[in-house]
Structures are given as C-alpha cells and as structure tokens.
Design an enzyme around this catalytic site. Structure first.
Site, mmCIF file in Angstrom:
data_model
loop_
_atom_site.group_PDB
_atom_site.id
_atom_site.type_symbol
_atom_site.label_atom_id
_atom_site.label_comp_id
_atom_site.label_asym_id
_atom_site.label_seq_id
_atom_site.Cartn_x
_atom_site.Cartn_y
_atom_site.Cartn_z
ATOM 1 N N TYR A 26 11.944 -32.723 -23.640
ATOM 2 C CA TYR A 26 11.214 -33.461 -22.893
ATOM 3 C C TYR A 26 10.142 -34.307 -24.184
ATOM 4 O O TYR A 26 10.035 -35.400 -24.252
ATOM 5 C CB TYR A 26 10.503 -32.857 -21.916
ATOM 6 C CG TYR A 26 9.089 -33.511 -21.478
ATOM 7 C CD1 TYR A 26 9.228 -34.522 -20.671
ATOM 8 C CD2 TYR A 26 7.864 -33.177 -21.802
ATOM 9 C CE1 TYR A 26 7.997 -35.278 -20.086
ATOM 10 C CE2 TYR A 26 6.602 -33.715 -21.402
ATOM 11 C CZ TYR A 26 6.764 -34.988 -20.760
ATOM 12 O OH TYR A 26 5.719 -35.435 -20.094
HETATM 13 O O1 LIG Z 1 0.391 -31.947 -21.067
HETATM 14 C C1 LIG Z 1 1.528 -32.462 -21.009
HETATM 15 O O2 LIG Z 1 1.937 -33.165 -21.722
HETATM 16 C C2 LIG Z 1 2.625 -31.671 -19.847
HETATM 17 O O3 LIG Z 1 1.907 -31.103 -19.149
HETATM 18 C C3 LIG Z 1 2.636 -30.364 -18.198
HETATM 19 O O4 LIG Z 1 3.575 -29.242 -18.747
HETATM 20 P P1 LIG Z 1 2.824 -28.044 -18.791
HETATM 21 O O5 LIG Z 1 1.667 -27.854 -19.694
HETATM 22 O O6 LIG Z 1 4.056 -27.023 -19.347
HETATM 23 O O7 LIG Z 1 2.529 -27.459 -17.239
HETATM 24 P P2 LIG Z 1 2.979 -26.684 -16.145
HETATM 25 O O8 LIG Z 1 4.421 -26.577 -16.154
HETATM 26 O O9 LIG Z 1 2.257 -26.692 -15.046
HETATM 27 O O10 LIG Z 1 2.535 -25.126 -17.157
HETATM 28 C C4 LIG Z 1 1.236 -24.791 -17.347
HETATM 29 C C5 LIG Z 1 1.405 -23.370 -17.909
HETATM 30 O O11 LIG Z 1 1.806 -22.217 -17.151
HETATM 31 C C6 LIG Z 1 2.814 -21.823 -17.603
HETATM 32 N N1 LIG Z 1 3.912 -21.303 -16.537
HETATM 33 C C7 LIG Z 1 4.533 -22.256 -16.003
HETATM 34 C C8 LIG Z 1 5.352 -21.923 -14.904
HETATM 35 C C9 LIG Z 1 5.513 -20.619 -14.462
HETATM 36 O O12 LIG Z 1 6.364 -20.289 -13.661
HETATM 37 N N2 LIG Z 1 4.754 -19.684 -15.186
HETATM 38 C C10 LIG Z 1 3.929 -20.040 -15.905
HETATM 39 O O13 LIG Z 1 3.174 -19.133 -16.586
HETATM 40 C C11 LIG Z 1 3.321 -22.654 -18.594
HETATM 41 O O14 LIG Z 1 4.190 -21.890 -19.546
HETATM 42 C C12 LIG Z 1 2.225 -23.104 -19.255
HETATM 43 O O15 LIG Z 1 1.552 -22.754 -20.029
HETATM 44 C C13 LIG Z 1 3.826 -31.243 -17.417
HETATM 45 O O16 LIG Z 1 4.676 -30.494 -16.602
HETATM 46 C C14 LIG Z 1 4.452 -32.073 -18.180
HETATM 47 O O17 LIG Z 1 4.934 -33.251 -17.646
HETATM 48 C C15 LIG Z 1 3.231 -33.021 -19.119
HETATM 49 O O18 LIG Z 1 3.712 -33.881 -19.918
#
Ligand SMILES: O=C(O)[C@H]1O[C@H](OP(=O)(O)OP(=O)(O)OC[C@H]2O[C@@H](n3ccc(=O)[nH]c3=O)[C@H](O)[C@@H]2O)[C@H](O)[C@@H](O)[C@@H]1O
Length: 438
Positions: free
Chosen positions: A249
């Site tokens: 991504y």
């Molecule tokens: O900042 C960005 O650029 C990105 O932000 C998000 O990605 P992410 O930060 O991974 O957001 P989440 O999927 O909501 O995850 C947030 C946090 O929760 C954690 N998480 C996620 C899912 C889960 O089941 N458990 C968990 O602990 C992840 O590891 C991460 O640290 C978006 O999904 C992306 O599309 C975007 O581009």
C-alpha cells in the site's frame, strides 16, 4: 475364371496398372469428395462460430451501452448543474470560484470534502466506483447525503478514460481532488493487484485526462503517512526519507508521488500530495481499527490489539476528519494554476507535498480505553505481537509546512473526535447493531 494366382499375379501387367490407376482415381475422388465435404463443414462451423461471437460482442456492447451508469442528456445536465459554483461574486474568496471533480466522493474523506466545498459555494462533481472493499451500503448512504447537499455522484472508475474525457468535455474543472484509492495497509497482502489497479493504473489514467484537459485543472490528491515506512526520525517531516515502504500500500502511494511528479515536470500540472495520518471520524471506514473495535466491542466480540517489539504499544497520530477537510480545502485554495495546454507545458507549475496529521500520537490501548468509556462496555482484548503485515510501530507528523502554506491547524484531540464518532455510530447503526438478540 481367373485363378487366385491370376488375380494375384495377372498375366498382363499393364492391365493391373490401369485398373489400379482407376481404383486410385476412384479412391482419390471419394477421398477428395469427403475432404471437400469436411472442408465445407469446417467453413460452415467457422462461419457459425464467428457470427455467434460477433452477436455476443454486439449484445455485450449494447448491454454495456444500455446499462452504463453514465451518459445521456439528463446525465450531462446533472453533471453541469452539480459543477456550477453557487457562491455570489461578492462572496468570492481570493482563490476565486472553483469547479471541483472529487474522485472517491462516496468514500470517507471524499464525502466530507465534497459537502464542505458545496457548502461554501463551490461546484462539485463526485466520481466513485462503489466497490465492495467495505460495505457498499455505507457508500450509498453517503451518496444520498451528498445528493441532499446538491452534489451529483457519477458512478464510474478512474480507470475509465472515456468517462474522464467525457467529464472534462462537459465541465472545465478548475481542480481535481483525487481521493479514490485502494486504502488499508494490511489488505495489500490479501489483494495486491487491487492496489496497483487503483493507486497506480487509475492514477495514471486520471493524470492523462488532467494533462489533456483544456484548461488543465490543479490536482490535489491523497498520499499517505505510510510512505515514511521504516523512517525513524520523529516527528516525520516531508524532508525525511520515504524510500523504505513497509507495505505494498505504502509503495503504491509513494509511486503516486513519483508519478504525479512526472506529470508536473512534463505537462505543467499543478500537484499537491497530502500525506494523511490515520484519519477517523463520523461516516468513517469500517476496515479501520477505531471503527471495527467499536463494532466488536458492542457485539461482545473480541478485538485483536497488536503490540510492537519488546511489548511496546503501537501508536498513531490519529487525525480527525474535520481537520483533514480544512487541510484539503486549504490545499485547493492555494494550489496555484497548472501551466500546460493542449498537453504541452508552458512553464513551471507548483509541486507540493504536505503532512496532514495531528502532531500528538496516541497508543492503540489508549484508543481502546476511550472507546470502552464512551460505549460503556469492556472490550475483550487479544493482545498479540504485531505480525509482519506492513504495519509500522508509530506515526507522528511534523506539520510545519502545512501550517505555513495552508494555514493548517488541527484542533480536535482523540477524546473529542472519538466522542463524535461514537455518537454518529450509535445513531447510524444503533446500540444493538449486529448483536444476536435472544
Ligand atoms: O495514516 C495512514 O496513512 C493510513 O492510516 C490508516 O492505516 P493505519 O494507521 O494502519 O490505521 P488502522 O488500520 O486503523 O490501524 C490503527 C492501529 O491499530 C492497530 N490495529 C489495527 C487493527 C487491529 O485489528 N488491531 C490493531 O491493533 C494497527 O496496528 C495500527 O497501529 C488507513 O487504514 C490507511 O488507509 C491510511 O493510509
């Protein structure tokens, strides 16, 4: 009566030659007759197959034509009306009136930005392919909301060059807000080609349409905080390395930054790339952690909380949607013009990249704690070590550049923002959404 011997060894050898010649001749004719029959049959079958195939393709084309979700006089009228700015001249800001094509308009950020633009009097046409990466009914509900605000959303894909050409033919868009993308960090391991299709091929198709448009629009588009990948400088600055992506991504978003740069360089397109930091809020994306945690907590289902190396909590610079919308509008207002026409560059055009974050990272367990408080339900947590799935341990934005050039100033902390999200969630889905009722 000729003996068997005579038959086998005739006394007149010439006779047998003639007879044999006749026999061969007869056989040849028979054979030729059957070959030509076969040939005729083969011809007939080929003709039959060809006419079947052309009929099929005719049916396909006509079905496509008749069922295409775009085109026609009424459709063009809707596009034109939606693109028309409504602001009176005396209310015009420095940037002047805009007609903005918003891609991904039925998405989370797209729907908020479209409504904000329309509310202040700009013309907006939305474009969205309503794919099923997450529940399309949420996208349809956003579309209905956009419709109520006078924003027409065209159903189509950014890979559809004909549709894009048609849209630019109907409207002289001043700006394109490109938010259509395959989002999600971890899903890239499941469906890598969808990232290439939307974030690379789709972007190139859109850039081609923009560079050919006359006048060329200024383009503002969504990059991602994920481009910082394994960068360890904190907070992340636009000047830091972005050549070590941790997920496909992130790699496609980084590719997008390079692709848009070439269109800026060769064709004079004004480009602004926005690195969003984990955007959240009402009408958000169900695949994101704050959203799926809320759903699972309410349904009494366990949630998985990832933890980094040495039991260190993961952290994100969660950024509230209203702050992001202000950053998007600030980018459109300050974009500067594209300089090309007829596909030719006439002079240098702006190429900008900005972080749009909140500048105050919060750990994932803290996020869960806030949700538990607002939902008044204790979460069932499975704490597991972060798998090698493209995640990064933390994000933290330096927003100095955006503050200086866009007047960007985030004002919503995670507590306040999540309160608004939970209020929306309960209104939209209800408290018992998805719970089995005995
Ligand atoms: O900042 C960005 O650029 C990105 O932000 C998000 O990605 P992410 O930060 O991974 O957001 P989440 O999927 O909501 O995850 C947030 C946090 O929760 C954690 N998480 C996620 C899912 C889960 O089941 N458990 C968990 O602990 C992840 O590891 C991460 O640290 C978006 O999904 C992306 O599309 C975007 O581009």
């Amino acid at each position: 009566m000729p003996s068997l011997e005579d038959e086998l060894f005739p006394s007149t050898p010439g006779k047998v030659k003639i007879e044999r010649a006749h026999a061969i001749n007869r056989q040849f004719h028979r054979c030729f007759a059957s070959t030509s029959t076969m040939f005729l049959w083969a011809l007939f079958l080929i003709a039959l197959t060809a006419s079947y195939l052309s009929f099929q393709s005719f049916m396909d084309t006509s079905t496509k034509y008749f069922t295409a979700s775009w085109g026609g006089i009424q459709w063009e009228k809707q596009v034109r009306t939606s693109a028309q700015p409504t602001r009176r001249p005396d209310g015009a800001r420095a940037g002047g009136r805009m007609s903005v094509l918003v891609t991904g308009a039925a998405g989370f950020v797209g729907s908020h930005v479209s409504i904000a633009l329309k509310k202040r009097g700009d013309g907006v046409v939305g474009l969205d392919n309503f794919n099923n990466y997450y529940d399309p009914s949420l996208k349809k509900a956003r579309k209905a909301m956009l419709n109520d605000h006078g924003v027409f959303v065209v159903e189509g894909d950014v890979n559809d060059a004909r549709l894009l050409a048609k849209l630019f033919d109907i409207v002289a868009f001043t700006h394109v807000m490109h938010l259509a993308a395959q989002a999600g960090v971890r899903y890239a391991m499941e469906n890598p080609s969808s990232y290439v299709h939307s974030n690379v091929a789709g972007l190139v198709t859109l850039m081609e349409a923009c560079k050919s448009a006359n006048p060329q629009p200024a383009v503002v588009w969504a990059s991602s905080s994920s481009v910082y990948g394994l960068n360890e400088n904190v907070p992340f600055s636009e000047d830091d390395r972005t050549d070590q992506p941790a997920s496909l991504y992130a790699a496609t978003k980084k590719a997008g930054e390079e692709i848009t740069h070439t269109y800026n360089h060769i064709y004079g397109l004004s480009i602004t790339g926005l690195r969003f930091f984990t955007v959240y809020g009402p009408w958000g994306r169900p695949d994101m952690a704050y959203f799926s945690f809320t759903r699972n907590i309410l349904q009494g289902k366990p949630i998985t909380v990832y933890r980094g190396k040495d039991r260190v909590d993961l952290a994100r610079d969660f950024t509230y949607i209203d702050d992001i919308v202000k950053g998007c509008l600030g980018s459109l207002d300050t974009a500067g013009k594209s300089t090309g026409s007829g596909g030719k560059k006439r002079g240098p055009a702006p190429y900008r990249i900005f972080n749009l974050g909140n500048t105050s990272p919060v750990t994932v367990p803290t996020l869960v704690g806030i949700l538990e408080r607002y939902l008044k339900v204790k979460a069932k947590k499975n704490i597991v070590e972060m798998p090698g799935n493209g995640d990064v341990p933390f994000t933290h934005a330096n927003i100095t550049h955006a503050a200086q050039e866009l007047g960007y100033k985030p004002t919503t902390d995670l507590q306040t923002g999540l309160k608004k999200f939970v209020r929306w969630y309960l209104l939209y889905y209800g408290y018992h959404h998805g719970k089995s009722v005995n």
